[in-house]
Design a protein around this motif. Structure first.
Motif, PDB file in Angstrom:
ATOM      1  N   ARG A  73       9.482  -0.543   0.536  1.00  9.83           N
ATOM      2  CA  ARG A  73       8.152  -1.106   0.254  1.00  9.83           C
ATOM      3  C   ARG A  73       7.864  -2.308   1.139  1.00  9.83           C
ATOM      4  O   ARG A  73       6.770  -2.451   1.691  1.00  9.83           O
ATOM      5  N   THR A  74       8.839  -3.194   1.277  1.00  9.92           N
ATOM      6  CA  THR A  74       8.643  -4.426   2.055  1.00  9.92           C
ATOM      7  C   THR A  74       8.346  -4.116   3.511  1.00  9.92           C
ATOM      8  O   THR A  74       7.429  -4.698   4.118  1.00  9.92           O
ATOM      9  N   VAL A  75       9.108  -3.207   4.104  1.00  9.92           N
ATOM     10  CA  VAL A  75       8.909  -2.876   5.523  1.00  9.92           C
ATOM     11  C   VAL A  75       7.548  -2.220   5.727  1.00  9.92           C
ATOM     12  O   VAL A  75       6.806  -2.568   6.652  1.00  9.92           O
ATOM     13  N   MET A  76       7.192  -1.283   4.863  1.00  6.91           N
ATOM     14  CA  MET A  76       5.920  -0.582   5.034  1.00  6.91           C
ATOM     15  C   MET A  76       4.726  -1.475   4.716  1.00  6.91           C
ATOM     16  O   MET A  76       3.629  -1.272   5.238  1.00  6.91           O
ATOM     17  N   ARG A  77       4.945  -2.484   3.865  1.00  2.90           N
ATOM     18  CA  ARG A  77       3.838  -3.382   3.529  1.00  2.90           C
ATOM     19  C   ARG A  77       3.500  -4.352   4.660  1.00  2.90           C
ATOM     20  O   ARG A  77       2.553  -5.123   4.526  1.00  2.90           O
ATOM     21  N   GLN A  78       4.249  -4.332   5.715  1.00  2.00           N
ATOM     22  CA  GLN A  78       3.830  -5.094   6.895  1.00  2.00           C
ATOM     23  C   GLN A  78       2.512  -4.541   7.430  1.00  2.00           C
ATOM     24  O   GLN A  78       1.719  -5.267   8.033  1.00  2.00           O
ATOM     25  N   VAL A  79       2.294  -3.249   7.209  1.00  5.89           N
ATOM     26  CA  VAL A  79       1.126  -2.565   7.771  1.00  5.89           C
ATOM     27  C   VAL A  79      -0.051  -2.572   6.800  1.00  5.89           C
ATOM     28  O   VAL A  79      -1.193  -2.801   7.195  1.00  5.89           O
ATOM     29  N   ALA A  80       0.200  -2.334   5.533  1.00  9.64           N
ATOM     30  CA  ALA A  80      -0.883  -2.229   4.554  1.00  9.64           C
ATOM     31  C   ALA A  80      -0.298  -2.294   3.155  1.00  9.64           C
ATOM     32  O   ALA A  80       0.903  -2.105   2.955  1.00  9.64           O
ATOM     33  N   VAL A  81      -1.174  -2.543   2.173  1.00 12.40           N
ATOM     34  CA  VAL A  81      -0.786  -2.473   0.770  1.00 12.40           C
ATOM     35  C   VAL A  81      -1.045  -1.036   0.327  1.00 12.40           C
ATOM     36  O   VAL A  81      -2.162  -0.663  -0.045  1.00 12.40           O
ATOM     37  N   TRP A  82      -0.020  -0.232   0.371  1.00 12.73           N
ATOM     38  CA  TRP A  82      -0.159   1.208   0.215  1.00 12.73           C
ATOM     39  C   TRP A  82      -0.621   1.612  -1.174  1.00 12.73           C
ATOM     40  O   TRP A  82      -1.173   2.701  -1.353  1.00 12.73           O
ATOM     41  N   GLU A  83      -0.415   0.761  -2.168  1.00 19.32           N
ATOM     42  CA  GLU A  83      -0.856   1.097  -3.521  1.00 19.32           C
ATOM     43  C   GLU A  83      -2.376   1.294  -3.590  1.00 19.32           C
ATOM     44  O   GLU A  83      -2.876   1.990  -4.481  1.00 19.32           O
ATOM     45  N   ALA A  84      -3.108   0.657  -2.678  1.00 21.04           N
ATOM     46  CA  ALA A  84      -4.568   0.757  -2.711  1.00 21.04           C
ATOM     47  C   ALA A  84      -5.080   2.091  -2.177  1.00 21.04           C
ATOM     48  O   ALA A  84      -6.255   2.425  -2.358  1.00 21.04           O
ATOM     49  N   ILE A  85      -4.200   2.844  -1.519  1.00 18.94           N
ATOM     50  CA  ILE A  85      -4.622   4.100  -0.900  1.00 18.94           C
ATOM     51  C   ILE A  85      -4.548   5.224  -1.919  1.00 18.94           C
ATOM     52  O   ILE A  85      -3.538   5.402  -2.592  1.00 18.94           O
ATOM     53  N   GLU A  86      -5.622   5.977  -2.017  1.00 19.17           N
ATOM     54  CA  GLU A  86      -5.679   7.076  -2.976  1.00 19.17           C
ATOM     55  C   GLU A  86      -4.924   8.285  -2.430  1.00 19.17           C
ATOM     56  O   GLU A  86      -4.851   8.487  -1.226  1.00 19.17           O
ATOM     57  N   GLY A  87      -4.399   9.114  -3.340  1.00 18.11           N
ATOM     58  CA  GLY A  87      -3.736  10.339  -2.906  1.00 18.11           C
ATOM     59  C   GLY A  87      -2.238  10.153  -2.791  1.00 18.11           C
ATOM     60  O   GLY A  87      -1.710   9.064  -2.959  1.00 18.11           O
TER      61      GLY A  87
END
Length: 707
Positions: free
Chosen positions: A693-707
């Motif tokens: 989660r930490t590494v990928m959250r450098q790019v975006a807050v993925w929880e906000a993405i639907e699907g």
């Protein structure tokens, strides 16, 4: 299957109401007929100054029979219950049917309504539409109760099929529908009968009425262009004026007149605005000099002298109007010559902008300070930006803008040039208002950009400071438009002002100005909170702006939620790269992997209690499977690479580096049981997923993405 022709003939309908009224007539009549069971095909609606027309082809001859079944009480129910059921249906006991039900026999009422003829349905639909017509303004006349935009003279309502034509029996306030109408008021007086829409259109044309507004516009446009081209000139395009003039005439006759030499040196915008607003004239210019030299007027009739008398009268009225414009222009120039732009702007010191935000002069001072602050970020000189801001509103107190408010900014360009100010300053006077609408161009000159942003940001921060924000559909100060103007100006010029510090800077003078005001208002502004709130408002407007470009709102939110996203160019570049990545197989699968990892960690933290988090160091020595080691190694490699790509604003490369995580994440979930029985192993694996989660959250807050 009969075709319907409906014409509502009245005194002149205002041009601005005609197009909407034609569509409303079509919608209302079609809706009423459909609700009654009379379905119709696509119709056509038309408007001229004196008539609304609707043509609906292919109507059924009658509506289908309607059968309604209603379940009643049981046959052994009390008599009063059965009597109540009979009263509600209007039937007798002999009319009821007895049917078996789960709990015994029950009564059923079967009510049949015979179909209605097309004439009956049309008559009802037309009257209902007319009685409830949504005119912006309407009137009553005589002793009747009907409200219409202007007094109604006649109703033509005809159904025609292979058998023939017949008038629909309608009478509204003493006006009986028939099959007759009238042509042009002057050129073809008298009435005539029609049998169908084709017959109607043909006879109208013979009676000097062009029914279709599009045909009238095309005729005006073509004839005007031909007259101008014959003199080596061109008509200044104006679609709005063209539509309005086409709504003023039924038989357009285009005439070209001259402008007296004494007015030819007025600014072309003054000539064009005066002729358009007062006379509904089109401007005709010399394509070489861009000077307006002639005008086009559209008469509603032909005359024996080919319009000479009409032109003579128009030119006389035009000269009087342009004399006023020339007087205003010369007075303003004398003011500028006497004391420069300061003299022109002096009255603004006593003009209130808003009772809680001070005078126009105080607003100008705020804009000047803010423009100087923004200038370096947009490539402008702070001194020149401040100078332009101090004179950009001066023309608001000019006589010309008082007469023609739509010339604000344009006249400022002329007056600053007269005062000898730099060209960039003059351009900013005109350009800083833009964009006023979604199709308007944004300013592109650096000084104009700085002043335009300062103007709009001062509006936003000012009304935020006094808590006058838009609510629902209400936006009396056009703050949504101002926000969209900021967004478009920044993005289309690819400039990088950091908005949060600019907002914080802009809030300070609002506090000072309001506190010193006579109203006694003294705002208490939390600049951090207000700035963030305003930034959220900008983000919402950005979603609306980008939605039409195919950008998903949730992707925008995922990037905005990272925090500190007040560089709109950077934010949009990140958003576009992320959406492009999510459209790939790697992106979609990686999103699924992230959500799975996040859900597992969140569930584990909830199960352990409010104070437990799995954010500790991952211990490689505790790994039991190769898939754990592979994921850990992939994260070690991707984390610095993603960070470096983001630092360089190379979002495509950042997405590519992140894509390398897909395979090890997929394999991890296929082979590894996260919730192992050994609590130490389990915690270590949960910490590993937290690192995903930490590494990928450098790019975006993925929880906000639907699907």
């Amino acid at each position: 299957m009969p075709d319907l022709l409906l014409e509502l003939f009245s005194e002149e309908i205002p041009a601005r109401m005609q197009a909407r009224a034609a569509e409303d007539l079509k919608r209302l009549v079609s809706t009423h007929m459909a609700e009654a069971g009379l379905k119709c095909g696509d119709g056509r609606a038309y408007a001229t100054p004196r008539r609304l027309v609707l043509a609906l082809p292919g109507l059924p001859g009658e509506t289908p029979e309607q059968v309604e079944e209603r379940k009643g009480p049981r046959t052994d129910a009390p008599e009063k219950a059965i009597e109540g059921f009979l009263r509600s249906t209007g039937l007798t006991k002999d009319d009821l049917e007895v049917r078996d039900d789960k709990k015994g026999q029950v009564y059923f009422a079967v009510m049949r309504k015979p179909g209605r003829t097309a004439e009956d349905v049309v008559a009802t639909a037309v009257e209902a539409a007319m009685r409830n017509f949504p005119w912006p303004k309407s009137m009553r006349w005589g002793a009747g109760s009907l409200r219409w935009v202007r007094p109604l003279h006649s109703i033509l309502c005809v159904l025609s099929d292979e058998v023939g034509a017949r008038a629909v029996p309608i009478e509204i306030d003493g006006i009986a529908a028939g099959d007759r109408t009238e042509g042009h008021r002057f050129l073809s007086p008298g009435s005539f009968a029609v049998t169908s829409f084709d017959d109607y259109a043909e006879k109208l044309a013979a009676a000097h009425v062009v029914l279709d507004p599009a045909d009238r516009m095309a005729r005006i446009e073509a004839d005007a262009a031909a007259l101008a081209a014959a003199e080596g000139l061109e008509v200044v395009p104006d679609k709005g004026l063209l539509a309005e003039v086409a709504g003023l005439v039924e038989w357009p006759v285009v005439l070209m007149g001259t402008i007296d030499d004494e007015f030819l040196d007025l600014p072309p915008e003054v000539l064009q605005t005066s002729m358009k607003e007062h006379q509904k004239f089109f401007s005709v210019r010399n394509p070489k000099t861009r000077r307006i030299e002639r005008f086009i007027t559209v008469a509603n009739r032909t005359t024996a002298d080919d319009g000479a008398t009409i032109l003579k009268g128009n030119q006389k009225v035009l000269s009087a109007r342009l004399s006023d414009a020339k007087f205003f222009w010369e007075n303003d120039l004398r003011t500028v010559d006497r004391g420069g732009m300061d003299a022109l702007a002096e009255p603004l010191k006593s003009v209130t902008f808003h009772n809680k935000l001070g005078t126009q002069w105080e607003r100008i001072e705020r804009i000047a300070s803010l423009a100087a602050e923004i200038a370096p970020a947009v490539g402008a000189s702070p001194e020149e930006a401040a100078e332009a801001a101090r004179v950009c509103k001066a023309d608001l107190s000019s006589e010309m803008v008082y007469e023609f408010p739509e010339l604000q900014g344009v006249m400022g360009r002329y007056y600053t040039a007269r005062a000898g100010l730099a060209e960039a300053v003059s351009k900013a006077c005109e350009g800083h208002y833009a964009p006023l609408g979604p199709s308007d161009d944004v300013p592109v000159e650096p000084v104009s950009v700085a002043v335009a942003l300062a103007d709009k940001i001062d509006m936003l921060t000012g009304f935020w400071a006094i808590d006058e924000k838009p609510t629902g559909s209400k936006d009396p100060f056009a703050l949504r438009r101002a926000a969209l103007g900021v967004i478009r100006t920044v993005l289309e010029n690819d400039v990088r002002p950091a908005l949060f510090p600019v907002f914080s800077f802009a809030f300070v003078p609002h506090r000072t100005t309001a506190a010193a005001g006579k109203s006694g208002f003294e705002p208490s502004i939390d600049r951090v909170q207000a700035g963030q709130d305003l930034l959220n408002f900008i983000a919402d407007r950005l979603k609306v702006y980008l939605r039409d470009q195919g950008i998903r709102h949730d992707v925008i939110q995922a990037c905005f939620d990272l925090g500190g996203q007040d560089d709109l160019v950077l934010l949009v570049n990140r958003v576009r790269a992320l959406q492009k990545f999510l459209e790939t197989e790697d992106g979609a699968n990686l999103l699924a992997g992230y959500k799975r990892a996040s859900n597992i960690v969140v569930k584990a933290e909830e199960d352990q209690g409010p104070n437990v988090v799995f954010e500790g160091e991952v211990e490689p020595k505790l790994f039991e499977q190769d898939e754990e080691r592979a994921l850990f190694a992939a994260l070690d490699g991707a984390e610095p690479s993603i960070a470096a790509a983001l630092e360089a604003e190379d979002f495509a490369r950042a997405m590519g580096e992140m894509a390398t995580l897909r395979a090890p994440i997929d394999t991890f979930f296929e082979k590894v049981t996260v919730n192992a029985e050994n609590q130490i192993t389990r915690r270590n694996r949960l910490c590993l997923l937290t690192r995903v989660r930490t590494v990928m959250r450098q790019v975006a807050v993925w929880e906000a993405i639907e699907g």
